[in-house]
Design a protein around this motif. Structure first.
Motif, mmCIF file in Angstrom:
data_model
loop_
_atom_site.group_PDB
_atom_site.id
_atom_site.type_symbol
_atom_site.label_atom_id
_atom_site.label_comp_id
_atom_site.label_asym_id
_atom_site.label_seq_id
_atom_site.Cartn_x
_atom_site.Cartn_y
_atom_site.Cartn_z
ATOM 1 N N PHE A 15 27.612 -13.441 19.097
ATOM 2 C CA PHE A 15 26.755 -13.225 20.267
ATOM 3 C C PHE A 15 25.318 -13.446 19.835
ATOM 4 O O PHE A 15 24.997 -13.472 18.632
ATOM 5 N N LEU A 16 24.456 -13.622 20.816
ATOM 6 C CA LEU A 16 23.051 -13.888 20.531
ATOM 7 C C LEU A 16 22.310 -12.568 20.435
ATOM 8 O O LEU A 16 22.271 -11.791 21.391
ATOM 9 N N ASP A 17 21.728 -12.305 19.279
ATOM 10 C CA ASP A 17 20.934 -11.098 19.030
ATOM 11 C C ASP A 17 19.501 -11.538 18.778
ATOM 12 O O ASP A 17 19.176 -12.035 17.709
ATOM 13 N N SER A 18 18.639 -11.344 19.789
ATOM 14 C CA SER A 18 17.284 -11.898 19.757
ATOM 15 C C SER A 18 17.381 -13.412 19.625
ATOM 16 O O SER A 18 17.929 -14.068 20.490
ATOM 17 N N ASP A 19 16.920 -13.957 18.511
ATOM 18 C CA ASP A 19 16.945 -15.410 18.357
ATOM 19 C C ASP A 19 18.004 -15.885 17.370
ATOM 20 O O ASP A 19 18.025 -17.067 17.010
ATOM 21 N N SER A 20 18.877 -15.009 16.940
ATOM 22 C CA SER A 20 19.876 -15.402 15.949
ATOM 23 C C SER A 20 21.277 -15.013 16.419
ATOM 24 O O SER A 20 21.445 -14.167 17.307
ATOM 25 N N VAL A 21 22.276 -15.632 15.819
ATOM 26 C CA VAL A 21 23.668 -15.361 16.164
ATOM 27 C C VAL A 21 24.200 -14.248 15.271
ATOM 28 O O VAL A 21 24.069 -14.299 14.045
ATOM 29 N N ALA A 22 24.779 -13.218 15.895
ATOM 30 C CA ALA A 22 25.397 -12.108 15.175
ATOM 31 C C ALA A 22 26.867 -12.035 15.574
ATOM 32 O O ALA A 22 27.354 -12.850 16.363
ATOM 33 N N HIS A 23 27.580 -11.058 15.027
ATOM 34 C CA HIS A 23 29.008 -10.923 15.305
ATOM 35 C C HIS A 23 29.319 -9.453 15.535
ATOM 36 O O HIS A 23 28.824 -8.578 14.832
ATOM 37 N N GLY A 24 30.148 -9.169 16.553
ATOM 38 C CA GLY A 24 30.502 -7.789 16.825
ATOM 39 C C GLY A 24 31.586 -7.683 17.881
ATOM 40 O O GLY A 24 32.100 -8.686 18.383
ATOM 41 N N ALA A 25 31.939 -6.442 18.222
ATOM 42 C CA ALA A 25 32.972 -6.184 19.227
ATOM 43 C C ALA A 25 32.460 -6.515 20.621
ATOM 44 O O ALA A 25 31.273 -6.372 20.917
#
Length: 380
Positions: free
Chosen positions: A33-43
């Motif tokens: 998912f998009l977290d601010s300007d970077s791609v993160a990973h989560g539930a």
């Protein structure tokens, strides 16, 4: 029912069931998912747009079409996960809590009227289809059609009157400030087209002409923004306007709104605008780099399929099937990941950006008479 399209939906559904993470009688997925300007990973969260309830809705309808128990069991578990996270903020359809309750009703065919009405409380800061009053109208009318509860229609009218009160009224028509942009948006997800669609559905059910008049003012605003050179409507989120062919912004979502408006009103100017949108979408869909419903090729093909249903013109179905077949040949047959709607991310499992939505498109294409689009979900 076309077996090739149904088989594609089944394979996507099977992978979603394989990848589900279980705890007792609930399941969920993880994704980029998009977290601010970077791609993160989560539930995943619970919402319809990119959460567990959207995947549940796809798997449930796939189970109804195939009879496969694993799809039904996984859909039920994903819905439990989503409902356990309620309430969430927002009264809208795709990103708000009403969308989760809508999925719950579609699957269980039951609902808690009090919970729906609490989640449907209008918020003057939330107006659009995604998490505001326009999306609330869509859900409330869908539940009213099934239950005939006057409380749902009364609440939908309250949302409609809020939209009228919050409209920016100018010489070129009416628009709404829904998100930060240098001008009020056109388009379906956050713009005038989606709000106008909801108001027209409310007019159709309530008979209140003020909602029809407001919708026509919204269409007039978008007409004032139209670019003849682009044969498209602008996306004002960037400082320099862009002209996408997406469900969320640009010709695709506007095409949906105009086709449905023509069905309701029979206005030939609306039909002419729908045909412009359809031609632009057909000509430019090949340039899109992903296959999602929200802003990819599946969503565009879903519009072309809707045009076939509304206009009874076979060319639109043929165009949708060409897109569908190319997706099968390029991705499913080669067993490579489907390109999803989050740039720079891996394949995601959700409805509007990921594989659940791609699978839903193929399921809809396999049996359009029985499977309703999720891009105009309140239409009966």
């Amino acid at each position: 029912m076309n077996p090739a399209y149904l088989e594609t939906a089944e394979r996507i559904g099977a992978r979603l069931c394989r990848d589900a993470l279980w705890h007792q009688r609930r399941c969920n997925w993880t994704a980029d998912f998009l977290d601010s300007d970077s791609v993160a990973h989560g539930a995943l969260g619970p919402d319809l747009y990119d959460g567990a309830s959207g995947i549940a809705l796809f798997l449930w309808r796939l189970a109804a079409s195939t009879g496969e128990r694993i799809f039904r069991v996984t859909a039920e578990a994903a819905l439990r996960q989503a409902l356990d996270r309620m309430p969430i903020s927002g009264c809208g359809l795709y990103a708000g809590g009403l969308g989760v309750l809508y999925a719950g009703f579609e699957i269980r065919q039951e609902f808690d009227e009090g919970a729906v009405l609490r989640q449907a409380e209008p918020d003057p800061a939330r107006l659009d289809i995604m998490d505001g009053s326009a999306g609330a109208i869509a859900v409330l009318l869908a539940l009213h059609a099934r239950s005939r509860s006057s409380r749902f229609l009364d609440t939908a009218v309250r949302h409609g009157d809020l939209l009228l009160a919050r409209a920016s009224r100018g010489e070129d028509g009416w628009s709404w400030k829904t998100i930060e942009a240098h001008r009020n948006l056109t388009g379906f997800s956050h713009g005038a087209a989606g709000i106008a669609w909801a108001l027209l559905e409310l007019y159709r059910v309530s008979g209140e002409h003020r909602f029809r008049d407001a919708a026509l003012q919204a269409f007039r605003y978008e007409r004032s923004c139209f670019s003849p050179g682009e044969r498209n409507w602008p996306d004002y989120r960037a400082e320099t306007a862009e002209y996408p062919v997406f469900w969320c912004h640009g010709a695709t979502g506007i095409g949906f709104s105009r086709l449905r408006a023509w069905q309701i009103l029979g206005d030939e100017e609306l039909l002419a605008e729908a045909r412009i949108a359809l031609t632009t979408v057909r000509e430019r869909t090949a340039s899109l780099s992903n296959f999602s419903l929200c802003h990819g090729q599946a969503g565009n093909a879903d519009l072309l399929l809707y045009a076939r249903q509304v206009l009874a013109e076979e060319d639109w179905l043929a165009a949708a099937e060409r897109i569908a077949q190319e997706g099968i040949d390029r991705f499913e047959k080669r067993r490579v990941p489907w390109p999803c709607g989050l740039a720079g991310a891996n394949e995601t499992p959700d409805l509007m950006l990921g594989t659940a939505g791609i699978g839903y498109f193929y399921l809809h294409l396999a049996d359009p008479a029985q499977i309703r689009s999720v891009l105009l979900p309140a239409v009966q």
